[in-house]
Design an enzyme around this catalytic site. Structure first.
Site, mmCIF file in Angstrom:
data_model
loop_
_atom_site.group_PDB
_atom_site.id
_atom_site.type_symbol
_atom_site.label_atom_id
_atom_site.label_comp_id
_atom_site.label_asym_id
_atom_site.label_seq_id
_atom_site.Cartn_x
_atom_site.Cartn_y
_atom_site.Cartn_z
ATOM 1 N N ASP A 1 -2.018 -1.445 -4.000
ATOM 2 C CA ASP A 1 -2.403 -0.086 -4.349
ATOM 3 C C ASP A 1 -1.131 0.741 -4.419
ATOM 4 O O ASP A 1 -0.580 1.110 -3.385
ATOM 5 C CB ASP A 1 -3.374 0.451 -3.292
ATOM 6 C CG ASP A 1 -3.822 1.867 -3.582
ATOM 7 O OD1 ASP A 1 -3.318 2.469 -4.546
ATOM 8 O OD2 ASP A 1 -4.673 2.370 -2.833
ATOM 9 N N TYR B 1 0.871 -1.180 0.000
ATOM 10 C CA TYR B 1 0.000 0.000 0.000
ATOM 11 C C TYR B 1 0.904 1.225 0.000
ATOM 12 O O TYR B 1 1.339 1.704 1.040
ATOM 13 C CB TYR B 1 -0.927 -0.024 1.221
ATOM 14 C CG TYR B 1 -1.770 1.219 1.380
ATOM 15 C CD1 TYR B 1 -2.534 1.689 0.322
ATOM 16 C CD2 TYR B 1 -1.807 1.914 2.571
ATOM 17 C CE1 TYR B 1 -3.301 2.836 0.455
ATOM 18 C CE2 TYR B 1 -2.579 3.060 2.716
ATOM 19 C CZ TYR B 1 -3.318 3.513 1.652
ATOM 20 O OH TYR B 1 -4.081 4.642 1.794
ATOM 21 N N HIS C 1 -12.376 0.981 -4.015
ATOM 22 C CA HIS C 1 -11.580 0.247 -4.999
ATOM 23 C C HIS C 1 -12.291 -1.054 -5.393
ATOM 24 O O HIS C 1 -13.051 -1.615 -4.588
ATOM 25 C CB HIS C 1 -10.221 -0.140 -4.416
ATOM 26 C CG HIS C 1 -9.319 1.013 -4.097
ATOM 27 N ND1 HIS C 1 -8.176 1.298 -4.812
ATOM 28 C CD2 HIS C 1 -9.375 1.951 -3.113
ATOM 29 C CE1 HIS C 1 -7.570 2.351 -4.294
ATOM 30 N NE2 HIS C 1 -8.273 2.770 -3.246
#
Length: 260
Positions: A147, A106, A248
């Site tokens: 991500d 992330y 998302h």
DNA sequence: ATGGCAGGTTCGACCTGA
């Protein structure tokens, strides 16, 4: 072997959504981001009941990453991205599953830019680039999924000027992303769909889902030895439209179990 | 140029996310 990445945006709030998607999609491995929960509150038993073993790195309120694996337990390789002992943010976890090193990441958002958060984003990405090179050098099959908080190219964001000053689209993080590809990593979804519009994130605000005003932020990168094992992939867009959804959608790939 | 949504914590006015 189906490997997915999903920024869940609070795993406890969205546990019903996650369990429904797991039952539907039946991924073998799942990289999760934005758990937004402490280690103690991670819902490992609910996931066990659904057939998934987990390793996770939690943090109160923000961040948090995990790797889930069906039928076989993921073997933890490392907590955290090397290169800065003072970095306490839970943004990286690495585990081995069935002979493949799986990295759930992330990356920092970096807004507002310029500023300290953008500096942190760039520095974190440099550490990722360095660690990715070390992984690549081992020759072991690796999947870097998560991500990245980078829109790789202008076709990866809906036509608009609203994101022009946003950290996600700036030239420097884009260069960093491209340097991973130049170093031999394959952007799996872009390789499968060179011409398609691919979005993985739609802001909750301003009807951006209803307008399909999306961005591609979630990526699956394959090390050189994994490239020829790639069979298929996709984005489970329908998940974004469900009640109580994350902002998302899950991204997944299917790879051959053995080298071809 | 601003604010829009969703959720968090300091329990209520802030903060982050992207």
């Amino acid at each position: 072997m189906k490997i997915a990445t999903f920024n869940i945006n609070n795993i406890r709030k969205r546990l019903p959504n996650l369990l429904a998607w797991l039952a539907e999609a039946e991924p073998d491995v799942v990289c999760l981001q934005e758990l937004k929960t402490t280690d103690r509150q991670f819902p490992s038993s609910a996931l066990e009941k659904a057939g998934y073993s987990s390793v996770w790195l939690g943090q109160s309120t923000w961040n948090g990453v995990a790797i889930l694996s069906r039928d076989r337990a993921p073997v933890l390789v490392r907590y955290g991205l090397p290169g800065d002992l003072n970095d306490r943010q839970a943004r990286y976890i690495e585990a081995a599953v069935d002979g493949v090193v799986i990295c759930s990441l992330y990356a920092p958002n970096g807004n507002p830019q310029p500023g300290p958060k953008f500096d942190y984003k760039l520095a974190w990405n440099e550490r990722l680039i360095a660690h990715a090179a070390e992984l690549q050098a081992t020759g072991v099959p690796v999947v870097l999924a998560g991500d990245f908080n980078i829109v790789p190219e202008s076709c990866d964001v809906y036509p608009s000027r609203s994101y022009a000053d946003n950290a996600l689209v700036q030239a420097e993080p884009r260069r960093q992303y491209r340097s991973l590809l130049d170093a031999g990593w394959t952007d799996a979804l872009r390789a499968l769909y060179p011409e398609e519009t691919l979005y993985t994130f739609w802001d909750y605000r301003r009807n951006r889902w209803q307008r399909n005003a999306g961005l591609r932020l979630d990526h699956v990168l394959l090390s050189g030895s994994m490239r020829e094992r790639l069979v298929s992939g996709g984005i489970d867009r329908y998940v974004r439209g469900q009640d109580g959804a994350s902002d998302h959608a899950p991204v997944w790939i299917d790879i051959n179990r053995k080298k071809v």
